[in-house]
Scaffold this active site. Structure first.
Site, mmCIF file in Angstrom:
data_model
loop_
_atom_site.group_PDB
_atom_site.id
_atom_site.type_symbol
_atom_site.label_atom_id
_atom_site.label_comp_id
_atom_site.label_asym_id
_atom_site.label_seq_id
_atom_site.Cartn_x
_atom_site.Cartn_y
_atom_site.Cartn_z
ATOM 1 N N ILE A 112 0.834 -1.197 0.000
ATOM 2 C CA ILE A 112 0.000 0.000 0.000
ATOM 3 C C ILE A 112 0.871 1.251 0.000
ATOM 4 O O ILE A 112 1.965 1.275 0.548
ATOM 5 C CB ILE A 112 -1.012 0.015 1.165
ATOM 6 C CG1 ILE A 112 -0.310 0.137 2.511
ATOM 7 C CG2 ILE A 112 -1.906 -1.215 1.120
ATOM 8 C CD1 ILE A 112 -1.268 0.355 3.663
ATOM 9 N N CYS A 113 0.388 2.292 -0.641
ATOM 10 C CA CYS A 113 1.119 3.548 -0.760
ATOM 11 C C CYS A 113 0.977 4.348 0.534
ATOM 12 O O CYS A 113 -0.124 4.743 0.917
ATOM 13 C CB CYS A 113 0.586 4.360 -1.936
ATOM 14 S SG CYS A 113 1.367 5.962 -2.109
#
Length: 174
Positions: free
Chosen positions: A118-119
């Protein structure tokens, strides 16, 4: 913590901060850091359960505590969406935060890197750097994964990118 909502502030202040600055290559100091990580995770999990906000389960997948696996879930429109969660502790930990991975939804949102990572670069990484070594795994879940799930899962569900497990099983029975 200026500008944060009161609920986030309250939650964050109840998660114990860590004091040992050690990574996986630091021998007995790493063992001490792991004890602090477990203490923080247990406190965060107990707090979530007491507030009826239980949303993840994780445990070390190896004796060294460098690989973690588990489940996380998000409730949207009264349906529970559950995902595998995994991450490795970087060798430069705690200076570098772990990269949290949700492999099941890899490629379904632009706010994710290859492999389902995930960013967290824009919002979370500067916060982690500012609070090193006091932040640990529990803080990454609280301030990284939880807001990411809250922002992304409703969009992915509403756009049809992810389906609830009951929807998937009922369509395959037809």
């Amino acid at each position: 913590m200026e500008g944060w909502d009161p609920n986030t502030k309250s939650t964050l202040t109840q998660i114990p901060l860590l004091s040992t600055k050690a990574g996986p290559r630091d021998g007995t100091a790493w063992t001490q850091r792991l004890k602090e990580e477990y203490k923080s995770l247990i406190a965060y999990t107990q707090m979530n359960k007491s507030n009826d906000n239980d949303w993840f389960r994780i445990s070390a997948a190896n004796p060294e505590g460098t690989r973690w696996t588990g489940k996380c879930w998000y409730v949207h429109n009264l349906l529970k969406y559950e995902f595998d969660l995994q991450f490795d502790i970087p060798v430069t930990y705690p200076s570098t935060s772990p990269e949290l991975e949700l492999p099941e939804i890899d490629g379904k949102t632009q706010k994710m890197y290859r492999g389902g990572k995930i960013c967290l670069t824009i919002h979370f990484k500067p916060l982690w750097a500012k609070n090193c070594p006091r932040f640990g795994i529990a803080h990454a879940l609280c301030l990284g994964l939880a807001p990411w799930l809250a922002a992304e899962i409703p969009i992915l569900v509403d756009s049809g990118m992810i389906k609830h497990k009951d929807d998937v099983s009922s369509t395959s029975e037809c």
